[in-house]
Design a protein around this motif. Sequence first.
Motif, PDB file in Angstrom:
ATOM      1  N   SER A   7       0.674  -1.138  -0.048  1.00 43.56           N
ATOM      2  CA  SER A   7      -0.036  -0.021   0.008  1.00 43.56           C
ATOM      3  C   SER A   7       0.922   1.161  -0.128  1.00 43.56           C
ATOM      4  O   SER A   7       2.127   1.103   0.231  1.00 43.56           O
ATOM      5  CB  SER A   7      -1.012  -0.128   1.178  1.00 43.56           C
ATOM      6  N   ARG A   8       0.318   2.371  -0.264  1.00 45.76           N
ATOM      7  CA  ARG A   8       1.170   3.515  -0.291  1.00 45.76           C
ATOM      8  C   ARG A   8       1.986   3.766   1.030  1.00 45.76           C
ATOM      9  O   ARG A   8       1.539   3.558   2.316  1.00 45.76           O
ATOM     10  CB  ARG A   8       0.311   4.950  -0.296  1.00 45.76           C
ATOM     11  N   LEU A   9       3.211   4.053   0.900  1.00 49.42           N
ATOM     12  CA  LEU A   9       4.042   4.028   2.052  1.00 49.42           C
ATOM     13  C   LEU A   9       4.039   5.419   2.819  1.00 49.42           C
ATOM     14  O   LEU A   9       3.942   6.425   2.122  1.00 49.42           O
ATOM     15  CB  LEU A   9       5.487   3.976   1.795  1.00 49.42           C
ATOM     16  N   ALA A  10       3.997   5.200   4.072  1.00 53.20           N
ATOM     17  CA  ALA A  10       3.854   6.442   5.016  1.00 53.20           C
ATOM     18  C   ALA A  10       5.077   7.323   4.910  1.00 53.20           C
ATOM     19  O   ALA A  10       5.996   6.823   4.679  1.00 53.20           O
ATOM     20  CB  ALA A  10       3.375   6.165   6.261  1.00 53.20           C
ATOM     21  N   PRO A  11       5.085   8.734   5.057  1.00 54.02           N
ATOM     22  CA  PRO A  11       6.201   9.556   4.808  1.00 54.02           C
ATOM     23  C   PRO A  11       7.003   8.986   6.074  1.00 54.02           C
ATOM     24  O   PRO A  11       6.614   8.895   7.293  1.00 54.02           O
ATOM     25  CB  PRO A  11       5.588  10.877   5.189  1.00 54.02           C
ATOM     26  N   GLN A  12       8.319   9.173   5.802  1.00 49.52           N
ATOM     27  CA  GLN A  12       9.425   8.773   6.836  1.00 49.52           C
ATOM     28  C   GLN A  12      10.395   9.771   6.650  1.00 49.52           C
ATOM     29  O   GLN A  12      10.748  10.407   5.783  1.00 49.52           O
ATOM     30  CB  GLN A  12      10.009   7.283   6.612  1.00 49.52           C
ATOM     31  N   PRO A  13      11.331   9.964   7.829  1.00 46.83           N
ATOM     32  CA  PRO A  13      12.396  10.920   7.640  1.00 46.83           C
ATOM     33  C   PRO A  13      13.323  10.293   6.490  1.00 46.83           C
ATOM     34  O   PRO A  13      13.493   8.987   6.412  1.00 46.83           O
ATOM     35  CB  PRO A  13      13.234  10.633   9.012  1.00 46.83           C
ATOM     36  N   ARG A  14      13.728  11.146   5.785  1.00 39.56           N
ATOM     37  CA  ARG A  14      14.896  10.649   4.640  1.00 39.56           C
ATOM     38  C   ARG A  14      15.954   9.759   4.864  1.00 39.56           C
ATOM     39  O   ARG A  14      16.175   8.896   4.078  1.00 39.56           O
ATOM     40  CB  ARG A  14      15.368  11.747   3.967  1.00 39.56           C
ATOM     41  N   GLN A  15      16.212   9.892   6.216  1.00 37.75           N
ATOM     42  CA  GLN A  15      17.425   9.107   6.419  1.00 37.75           C
ATOM     43  C   GLN A  15      17.255   7.549   6.653  1.00 37.75           C
ATOM     44  O   GLN A  15      18.005   6.548   6.719  1.00 37.75           O
ATOM     45  CB  GLN A  15      18.127   9.657   7.580  1.00 37.75           C
ATOM     46  N   GLN A  16      15.884   7.157   6.955  1.00 37.60           N
ATOM     47  CA  GLN A  16      15.546   5.710   6.981  1.00 37.60           C
ATOM     48  C   GLN A  16      15.335   5.137   5.616  1.00 37.60           C
ATOM     49  O   GLN A  16      14.931   5.821   4.495  1.00 37.60           O
ATOM     50  CB  GLN A  16      14.145   5.880   7.794  1.00 37.60           C
ATOM     51  N   SER A  17      15.595   3.805   5.459  1.00 38.78           N
ATOM     52  CA  SER A  17      15.713   3.284   4.247  1.00 38.78           C
ATOM     53  C   SER A  17      14.007   2.699   4.110  1.00 38.78           C
ATOM     54  O   SER A  17      13.467   2.248   5.182  1.00 38.78           O
ATOM     55  CB  SER A  17      16.502   1.933   4.106  1.00 38.78           C
ATOM     56  N   ARG A  19      11.654   0.331   1.285  1.00 34.12           N
ATOM     57  CA  ARG A  19      11.689  -0.709   0.333  1.00 34.12           C
ATOM     58  C   ARG A  19      10.573  -1.069  -0.119  1.00 34.12           C
ATOM     59  O   ARG A  19       9.307  -1.215   0.776  1.00 34.12           O
ATOM     60  CB  ARG A  19      12.663  -1.912   1.078  1.00 34.12           C
ATOM     61  N   LEU A  20      10.117  -1.565  -1.112  1.00 32.57           N
ATOM     62  CA  LEU A  20       8.818  -2.130  -1.811  1.00 32.57           C
ATOM     63  C   LEU A  20       9.833  -3.445  -2.050  1.00 32.57           C
ATOM     64  O   LEU A  20      10.550  -3.785  -2.638  1.00 32.57           O
ATOM     65  CB  LEU A  20       8.445  -1.628  -3.120  1.00 32.57           C
ATOM     66  N   GLN A  21       9.240  -4.433  -1.320  1.00 31.38           N
ATOM     67  CA  GLN A  21       9.641  -5.863  -1.408  1.00 31.38           C
ATOM     68  C   GLN A  21       8.558  -6.811  -1.696  1.00 31.38           C
ATOM     69  O   GLN A  21       7.422  -6.562  -1.262  1.00 31.38           O
ATOM     70  CB  GLN A  21      10.315  -6.306  -0.075  1.00 31.38           C
ATOM     71  N   CYS A  22       8.724  -7.962  -2.268  1.00 25.06           N
ATOM     72  CA  CYS A  22       7.750  -8.821  -2.867  1.00 25.06           C
ATOM     73  C   CYS A  22       8.418 -10.386  -2.627  1.00 25.06           C
ATOM     74  O   CYS A  22       9.589 -10.282  -3.077  1.00 25.06           O
ATOM     75  CB  CYS A  22       7.253  -8.543  -4.259  1.00 25.06           C
ATOM     76  N   GLN A  23       7.438 -11.007  -2.068  1.00 27.23           N
ATOM     77  CA  GLN A  23       8.042 -12.503  -1.976  1.00 27.23           C
ATOM     78  C   GLN A  23       7.192 -13.421  -2.439  1.00 27.23           C
ATOM     79  O   GLN A  23       5.665 -13.101  -2.257  1.00 27.23           O
ATOM     80  CB  GLN A  23       8.101 -12.974  -0.517  1.00 27.23           C
ATOM     81  N   GLN A  24       7.280 -14.244  -3.112  1.00 25.33           N
ATOM     82  CA  GLN A  24       6.482 -15.273  -3.868  1.00 25.33           C
ATOM     83  C   GLN A  24       6.979 -16.660  -3.575  1.00 25.33           C
ATOM     84  O   GLN A  24       8.110 -17.071  -3.772  1.00 25.33           O
ATOM     85  CB  GLN A  24       6.468 -15.079  -5.585  1.00 25.33           C
ATOM     86  N   ARG A  25       5.985 -17.370  -3.164  1.00 22.80           N
ATOM     87  CA  ARG A  25       6.363 -18.911  -2.780  1.00 22.80           C
ATOM     88  C   ARG A  25       6.172 -19.648  -3.712  1.00 22.80           C
ATOM     89  O   ARG A  25       4.921 -19.961  -4.316  1.00 22.80           O
ATOM     90  CB  ARG A  25       5.543 -19.372  -1.537  1.00 22.80           C
ATOM     91  N   GLU A  36      14.547   1.340  -3.380  1.00 26.74           N
ATOM     92  CA  GLU A  36      14.997   1.459  -2.300  1.00 26.74           C
ATOM     93  C   GLU A  36      15.473   2.869  -2.057  1.00 26.74           C
ATOM     94  O   GLU A  36      16.042   3.537  -2.987  1.00 26.74           O
ATOM     95  CB  GLU A  36      15.957   0.468  -1.890  1.00 26.74           C
ATOM     96  N   ASN A  37      15.419   3.611  -1.001  1.00 24.41           N
ATOM     97  CA  ASN A  37      15.664   4.842  -0.669  1.00 24.41           C
ATOM     98  C   ASN A  37      15.329   5.945  -1.822  1.00 24.41           C
ATOM     99  O   ASN A  37      16.328   6.766  -2.274  1.00 24.41           O
ATOM    100  CB  ASN A  37      17.246   5.146  -0.509  1.00 24.41           C
ATOM    101  N   GLU A  38      14.100   5.908  -2.454  1.00 21.84           N
ATOM    102  CA  GLU A  38      13.613   6.979  -3.035  1.00 21.84           C
ATOM    103  C   GLU A  38      12.616   7.702  -2.602  1.00 21.84           C
ATOM    104  O   GLU A  38      11.684   7.060  -1.719  1.00 21.84           O
ATOM    105  CB  GLU A  38      13.041   6.242  -4.496  1.00 21.84           C
TER     106      GLU A  38
END
Length: 151
Positions: A7-17, A19-25, A36-38
């Motif tokens: 879902s849409r990522l909440a705003p975070q301080p810029r120094q935190q990493s 990521r959009l990650q996906c796992q498929q089994r 990452e870090n955008e």
Amino acid sequence: MLCEGASRLAPQPRQQSRRLQCQQRFARLVRLTTLENEPGAAGGLDIDANANRVIFSRDISGSENDSYRIFRSRLFIYDINTQVTNQIIENTPSGKNDLDPSFSPTEGAVIFTRVSNNTGAVPEVFKVEFASSSTNPVQLLFTNASMPDWE
């Protein structure tokens, strides 16, 4: 499929990493980082059936605000094999956001929501074909609709 940050990522301080990650089994667990870090909001994550491509939306304005307002969200496709990300639609009208992409059952198209970035805007559902020879491959499917799925 398990997705973090789908879902849409909440705003975070810029120094935190972030990521959009996906796992498929399948027979084994696959984990990848597509973004990452955008700065800016990201979401709408979908992975194709062969686990070769991931589509997602990202606010290219880089805005991070407490009201979660998105200004210039665009659709991107990430090729897992080449690890290259490309923007899907280059001519999104100014003031519009492309959100919630989903691969078609044949994986030759994407369905998504387009909405103006102003409050109270009416969302519309569009389709874009990857191999279209048309100069404008984006096709309006529904008005006053959002969060499309191919089912």
